[in-house]
Enzyme design. Structure first.
Site, short mmCIF file in Angstrom:
data_model
loop_
_atom_site.label_atom_id
_atom_site.label_comp_id
_atom_site.label_asym_id
_atom_site.label_seq_id
_atom_site.Cartn_x
_atom_site.Cartn_y
_atom_site.Cartn_z
N HIS A 131 0.67 -1.22 -0.01
CA HIS A 131 -0.04 -0.09 -0.08
C HIS A 131 1.00 1.28 0.00
O HIS A 131 0.26 2.39 -0.57
CB HIS A 131 -1.06 0.02 1.20
CG HIS A 131 -2.15 -0.92 0.84
ND1 HIS A 131 -2.09 -2.04 1.11
CD2 HIS A 131 -3.27 -0.47 0.70
CE1 HIS A 131 -3.55 -2.65 0.93
NE2 HIS A 131 -4.18 -1.55 0.52
N GLY A 132 2.28 1.22 0.37
CA GLY A 132 2.90 2.30 0.48
C GLY A 132 4.41 2.40 0.90
O GLY A 132 4.47 1.29 1.97
#
Length: 468
Positions: free
Chosen positions: A317-318
């Protein structure tokens, strides 16, 4: 370019659909889609489109090499090359600066991390092209001889930017043979407009509330209110994109699988993740969890496999520590549900199980929101004031926002539940198919008109998952 923009709705989409349905034969339609998809992506990423083209080309050649290889060693080497190049591109654009920054901090080096622009949608199209190469290696799908068809699979604009993650095996046949009936067209448009309204009328307004809050750590009530509204925003925002992608796919003859199934009705964290971002969960199950051994190697190995998968899920996700924490948070919860709390959950009243699960989701999204660890610590201390300096129950600035928006978050919460399908079933049962069709057509027209009106006046209109 985003789906919920005037440029897309009133210019790009009508022109593309007109050209698509006028194009002769499937080859012509595929050509229109490839050209439109590259234009769609290059509209905001004119240079970064090269990364997508490069990843696709490498995997196309590696899959051809897998098909032509005469021994297992060469097949494995070709597969490893395709997967390695794609993951290397993803790592460079998404994680290199993060790694550089943390290594420099660890070594006390006064060196600024390089600023690398993250190509929109790289996490999604990388996973898609990986499913193709890996499944060719496994013998699950055939080698795609046409580069343009593989490019169409990777770049098709409805699901290019934010999913759902479409496995190649699911649409392999549709690249070569598909049609659009009148029912497909009307059902697809209805699904698209429903997603558009969900984005514009619910997600964007929730986003405006989140942006108006003075700070999640200002007070106990402010922190929980912020987390609750963000919980709604991220659901409506991401599921709206999936709705629009699935709807547009249906119009173009593609059948994409569902990506959300009302996750906020779940009675456990396990059920929540069977309903939320289904395509991502399917990818990690099929290409990480099962190859690691799944639950076939004993309890200890199952727990380790789950924690690995959820660490990777968070990292996907990041490039920030809060995403790692978020992934491990859910990984640990899922392990506890399988072991310590299994009997308790089986015997607890459904209302209690739902309340606890929703609470768990809200806390999870609070972790997900704060990419700064200091801010995350402040948020969690405000939400769970266990010792230390006491914060006010509700600060004046947060109360001002809460009063202004009044019952809107509760109304939005109701629409996060399956009330619309229930209303459709009731309408069909009471009024019959003809009446239901007329009412639904009027509702779609009204929602589209309202969405356009709101878009004219809204300044907040990004999709959250574009960052990932």
């Amino acid at each position: 370019m985003v789906f919920s923009s005037m440029t897309f709705l009133l210019l790009f989409l009508p022109i593309v659909l007109l050209l698509y349905f006028l194009a002769p034969g499937l080859r012509g339609k595929n050509a229109v889609l490839v050209a439109a998809s590259l234009l769609f992506y290059a509209w905001g990423e004119p240079v970064c489109v090269l990364a997508m083209l490069g990843s696709t080309a490498v995997n196309y050649l590696c899959a051809r090499a897998i098909g032509a290889a005469t021994d297992a060693r060469r097949r494995k080497a070709a597969c490893a090359l395709g997967v390695g190049v794609s993951l290397a591109l993803l790592f460079y654009f998404k994680y290199f600066s993060f790694l550089f920054e943390n290594v420099a901090a660890l070594l006390s080096l006064k060196v600024a991390a390089p600023q690398i622009r993250l190509p929109i949608g790289i996490s999604f199209y990388t996973f898609q092209v990986l499913t193709y190469t890996i499944d060719v290696y496994r013998g699950k799908v055939g080698v795609q001889k046409s580069f343009w068809k593989l490019l169409l699979y990777v770049s098709c604009f409805p699901q290019l930017i934010a999913g759902p993650i479409v496995q190649y095996a699911d649409i392999e046949q549709q690249l070569d043979a598909r049609t659009t009936s009148v029912e497909d067209f009307s059902t697809g448009i209805e699904r698209f407009v429903t997603g558009l309204a969900k984005k514009v009328l619910l997600a964007n307004l929730c986003g405006a509330v989140v942006e108006a809050m003075p700070g999640a750590a200002a007070s106990f009530a402010g922190a929980w209110y912020h987390a609750f509204v963000y919980t709604l925003q991220i659901y409506f925002d991401f599921s709206a994109y999936s709705d629009m992608a699935i709807g547009l796919g249906r119009v173009l003859g593609f059948r994409y699988k569902e990506n959300f199934n009302y996750p906020y009705v779940s009675l456990s964290a396990t059920e929540f993740w069977r309903r939320w971002h289904i395509s991502l969960g399917s990818f990690f199950r099929d290409y990480v969890y099962i190859p690691l051994g799944g639950n076939r190697r004993g309890a200890a190995r199952t727990i380790l496999n789950l924690l690995i998968v959820w660490t990777l899920t968070g990292f996907w996700h990041g490039a920030a520590w809060n995403f790692m924490i978020w992934g491990l948070y859910f990984g640990v919860l899922l392990v506890l549900e399988r072991t310590v709390f299994k009997r308790v959950l089986d015997r607890a009243p459904k209302a209690l199980r739902w309340a606890v699960t929703f609470l768990v989701a809200v806390v999870g999204w609070a972790i997900f929101y704060e990419t700064d660890l200091a801010a995350l610590g402040g948020t969690l201390r405000a939400m769970f004031p266990l010792g230390g300096t006491a914060l006010p129950f509700c600060d004046a600035a947060s109360w001002k926002v809460m009063r202004r928006w009044s019952l809107f978050p509760l109304v939005a919460f109701v629409f996060s539940l399956p009330v619309v399908p229930a209303a459709k079933r009731l309408l069909l049962a009471r009024g019959g198919e003809r009446t239901a069709a007329i009412v639904r057509a009027c509702a779609v027209a009204l929602l589209f008109a309202l969405s356009l009106v709101f878009l004219v006046g809204q300044s907040y209109n990004p999709f959250i998952y574009f960052r990932f």
